[in-house]
Design an enzyme around this catalytic site. Sequence first.
Site, PDB file in Angstrom:
ATOM      1  NE  ARG A  44      -3.567  -0.063   2.626  1.00  0.00           N
ATOM      2  CZ  ARG A  44      -4.616   0.226   2.307  1.00  0.00           C
ATOM      3  NH1 ARG A  44      -5.131   1.496   1.747  1.00  0.00           N
ATOM      4  NH2 ARG A  44      -5.642  -0.695   2.308  1.00  0.00           N
ATOM      5  CG  HIS A  82       4.489 -24.903  11.853  1.00  0.00           C
ATOM      6  ND1 HIS A  82       4.548 -24.682  10.629  1.00  0.00           N
ATOM      7  CD2 HIS A  82       4.458 -23.499  12.491  1.00  0.00           C
ATOM      8  CE1 HIS A  82       4.288 -23.341  10.453  1.00  0.00           C
ATOM      9  NE2 HIS A  82       4.395 -22.457  11.492  1.00  0.00           N
ATOM     10  CG  ASP A 104       4.127 -26.039   7.680  1.00  0.00           C
ATOM     11  OD1 ASP A 104       4.924 -25.925   8.222  1.00  0.00           O
ATOM     12  OD2 ASP A 104       3.080 -26.458   8.074  1.00  0.00           O
ATOM     13  CG  HIS A 105       8.278 -21.539   8.376  1.00  0.00           C
ATOM     14  ND1 HIS A 105       7.245 -21.418   9.211  1.00  0.00           N
ATOM     15  CD2 HIS A 105       9.186 -21.554   9.095  1.00  0.00           C
ATOM     16  CE1 HIS A 105       7.566 -21.175  10.617  1.00  0.00           C
ATOM     17  NE2 HIS A 105       9.049 -21.365  10.749  1.00  0.00           N
TER      18      HIS A 105
HETATM   19  C1  BG6 Z   1       4.896 -19.453  12.676  1.00  0.00           C
HETATM   20  C2  BG6 Z   1       4.023 -18.931  13.764  1.00  0.00           C
HETATM   21  O1  BG6 Z   1       4.250 -19.910  11.736  1.00  0.00           O
HETATM   22  O2  BG6 Z   1       5.929 -20.079  13.520  1.00  0.00           O
HETATM   23  C3  BG6 Z   1       4.782 -18.251  14.747  1.00  0.00           C
HETATM   24  O3  BG6 Z   1       3.071 -18.241  13.348  1.00  0.00           O
HETATM   25  C4  BG6 Z   1       6.030 -19.003  15.447  1.00  0.00           C
HETATM   26  O4  BG6 Z   1       3.890 -17.699  16.187  1.00  0.00           O
HETATM   27  C5  BG6 Z   1       6.901 -19.415  14.302  1.00  0.00           C
HETATM   28  O5  BG6 Z   1       6.740 -18.205  16.189  1.00  0.00           O
HETATM   29  C6  BG6 Z   1       7.994 -20.352  14.776  1.00  0.00           C
HETATM   30  O6  BG6 Z   1       8.661 -20.792  13.669  1.00  0.00           O
HETATM   31  P1  BG6 Z   1      10.349 -21.059  13.908  1.00  0.00           P
HETATM   32  O7  BG6 Z   1      10.815 -21.467  12.689  1.00  0.00           O
HETATM   33  O8  BG6 Z   1      11.068 -20.058  14.741  1.00  0.00           O
HETATM   34  O9  BG6 Z   1      10.293 -22.314  14.863  1.00  0.00           O
END
Ligand code: BG6
Length: 492
Positions: free
Chosen positions: A45, A243, A180-181
């Site tokens: 934005r 996760h 989903d990282h």
């Molecule tokens: C995210 C959540 O998906 O994952 C956060 O929204 C969380 O709340 C984070 O802090 C944790 O990720 P990582 O990679 O630091 O374990």
Amino acid sequence: ATESSTIILFGATGDLARRKLFPALFRLFKRGILGEKFAVLGVARKDLSTSAFQQLVLDSLKEFGHLSGSEQTEWDKFAGHLDYASADLTQGSTYQNIKERAEQMESKFGLQGNRIFYLSIAPGLFGPVTIHIKDGELRSAKGWNRLVIEKPFGRDFHSAQELNDTISQVFREEEIYRIDHYLGKEMVQNIEVIRFANAFFEPLWNNRYISNVQITSSETVGVEERAGYYEKSGALRDMVQNHMLQMVMMMAMEPPSRLETEAIRDEKVKVLRSLRRYKQEEVAAHVVRGQYVAGSIKGEQVVGYREEPSVSPASMTETFVSAKLFIDNFRWAGVPFYIRTGKRMPVKATEILVQFKSLPNILYFNKHGNLEPNLLSIRIYPQEGICFQLNAKKPGTDGILAPIAMDFCQNCEAGFNSPEAYERLIQDCLEGDSTFFTRWDEVSLAWKFVDPISKAWADEISELQPYPAGTWGPQQSNLMLQQDDTKWWPVH
Ligand code: BG6
């Protein structure tokens, strides 16, 4: 280098872009993965000139420690590939401008028209923006189109389904990359390899030899500045639905017939199909929900969740969840999978532990008169590695046993630097590999497991338990394991 492409990044001034996405793109550039034929068009934005946007990217790389003094030339080259379009994403007219900017960049760099639409924006905009991408004819007619979509994907099954129906009007399932990282983490990807490439794990990987599995993902931070989001989500939707269940799937899946995307995802989905769903009245016995109250972490006093900025003083949002899951299939019948995750816990760590069944307690004992079980830990964060606990004779004694550890720490090796989760996932997307992204049936089944739990909580069928910041959650979480004659093993 990957095929040439234009990455249109919606939400380019946001936190995720600054913390994770720009660093990931810059690293991919430095490694030569992006080559010379790519463009990044930031969209948000704010009214920013191209050079102000380049400055914002530079500042974020510096702020989060991703630019060293010697990288100036690389940065200059990278910056030339960045452009910006200011946009009100709710207005159809804005998309004409985005389209023109994308086309300009494509002709400037001689790109073939492959486009990635990366949505790192408020979840309420996922659907509308996707429809505008269609109506504004942003999809490229010349090359491929891919949609990358951040979490949360819905807030329950129903809303997720609606969102999916909307984006499916514009993108085919193979074009959709749901992030989903955790699936981009080195050691999460390694679970499959450890399991299926080692003769001494796979034969034991079942209910005959495994007593239970424990998955922990703990954080020391509190809600930070995210109350607006977190109040509506809570740990169940924020961490468990995605996760934690992904790690369960990786631990429990059957070997795929081939190392191919759909073969792997098919096996993961089967785990969710076998995952026991709790009825409302069963929730209290299997799922603990907690909320932190004031306490101290590493000597520092911190306030309770309800005192955090923008959190309601009567908030019923859970900041901790632990649960006992069952996968009702032949391999896992009777083996509990314990999971726990929360904010304001003593350490930041992600670890999976496998407790093996004990041998008959007849020949050897430790000084307490029993035999420690064998433990396998898969360490995901902060260390990356595996550790195996065995029993052996304490040297110099007459048959006194002591546990010894075989420890392999991958990132302890000098110079070892595994790519960050986002770096790997963006690379996969550029290469068209969606193995480590979540397929729609995974998302939908995960919600179907989670929904009855959130419903039970909304109906106040189980209590919200307080836990002091800096502890491992409410006492109920420990009792749940004690009742099963085990305990949470310490994480490292
Ligand atoms: C995210 C959540 O998906 O994952 C956060 O929204 C969380 O709340 C984070 O802090 C944790 O990720 P990582 O990679 O630091 O374990």
